[in-house]
Design a protein around this motif. Structure first.
Motif, mmCIF file in Angstrom:
data_model
loop_
_atom_site.group_PDB
_atom_site.id
_atom_site.type_symbol
_atom_site.label_atom_id
_atom_site.label_comp_id
_atom_site.label_asym_id
_atom_site.label_seq_id
_atom_site.Cartn_x
_atom_site.Cartn_y
_atom_site.Cartn_z
ATOM 1 N N SER A 14 0.840 -1.185 0.000
ATOM 2 C CA SER A 14 0.000 0.000 0.000
ATOM 3 C C SER A 14 0.882 1.244 0.000
ATOM 4 O O SER A 14 1.957 1.250 0.596
ATOM 5 N N THR B 130 -5.037 9.435 1.124
ATOM 6 C CA THR B 130 -5.583 8.223 0.503
ATOM 7 C C THR B 130 -4.515 7.147 0.398
ATOM 8 O O THR B 130 -3.359 7.452 0.093
ATOM 9 N N ASN C 154 -6.838 -0.471 -5.892
ATOM 10 C CA ASN C 154 -7.631 -0.228 -4.696
ATOM 11 C C ASN C 154 -7.384 1.199 -4.242
ATOM 12 O O ASN C 154 -6.247 1.584 -3.968
ATOM 13 N N ALA D 275 -8.373 3.793 -1.287
ATOM 14 C CA ALA D 275 -8.942 3.812 0.057
ATOM 15 C C ALA D 275 -8.709 5.168 0.726
ATOM 16 O O ALA D 275 -7.747 5.347 1.484
ATOM 17 N N LYS E 150 -15.428 5.469 1.737
ATOM 18 C CA LYS E 150 -15.532 4.075 1.315
ATOM 19 C C LYS E 150 -14.470 3.779 0.253
ATOM 20 O O LYS E 150 -14.261 4.571 -0.668
ATOM 21 N N SER E 151 -13.780 2.638 0.384
ATOM 22 C CA SER E 151 -12.759 2.280 -0.594
ATOM 23 C C SER E 151 -13.404 1.638 -1.815
ATOM 24 O O SER E 151 -14.527 1.151 -1.764
ATOM 25 N N SER E 152 -12.670 1.629 -2.919
ATOM 26 C CA SER E 152 -13.175 1.014 -4.152
ATOM 27 C C SER E 152 -12.053 0.236 -4.819
ATOM 28 O O SER E 152 -10.896 0.616 -4.747
ATOM 29 N N SER F 260 -11.791 12.393 -1.010
ATOM 30 C CA SER F 260 -11.250 12.120 0.322
ATOM 31 C C SER F 260 -11.536 13.330 1.197
ATOM 32 O O SER F 260 -12.116 14.311 0.736
#
Length: 156
Positions: A80, A88, A106, A108, A113-115, A129
């Motif tokens: 990540s 984000t 991804n 986040a 809400k993450s997508s 964000s």
């Protein structure tokens, strides 16, 4: 003192100043001093003890203005990456389904809400964000090294 004595001294002084060797020496000295003063003026001022009488004026900070945020990042698979300006986390997942390579992106954002979306080179996604509205675009995908280069920019 006679007038001829003064003329004799004047003639000697005149010969010194008209001598080409003397002129050459003076010219060379002036050139060297000019070069030194041009290259290192602060060092010369310190050596001779010359201080500027002018005080440096403080520089005013730039007035607050909106500057678009835009930068590119490299994300490796299964790791990540937190984009501080956008608040984000972005991550990518490389998948192989029936011999076909796919990348999932991804997004986040903090407090949102993450997508997860399948992504190809050139893919752009808008997200929100707590820091504002942004776009993320896939610039390059390296399937062998499992790396994705993305660009994040604030919506204008």
């Amino acid at each position: 003192m006679s007038n001829s004595g003064q003329c004799g001294r004047f003639a000697r002084v005149k010969r010194v100043f008209t001598n080409t060797t003397f002129q050459w020496f003076v010219g060379l000295t002036v050139a060297v001093l000019t070069l030194i003063a041009t290259v290192a003026p602060d060092k010369i001022k310190n050596c001779i003890g010359w201080e500027d009488t002018q005080e440096e004026q403080p520089v005013d900070p730039p007035k607050a203005s909106y500057v678009p945020f835009e930068s590119s990042y490299t994300i490796t698979g299964h790791q990540s990456l937190f984009i501080r300006e956008a608040r984000t986390n972005l991550s990518v997942l490389f998948q192989n389904i029936e011999g076909e390579e796919f990348v999932s992106l991804n997004i986040a954002p903090e407090g949102e809400k993450s997508s997860v979306r399948a992504a190809l080179r050139g893919y752009t996604e808008k997200f929100t964000s707590s820091a504002g509205v942004f776009h993320v675009q896939i610039l390059d995908i390296d399937y062998k090294k499992r790396k994705v280069v993305v660009q994040v920019s604030r919506k204008k």
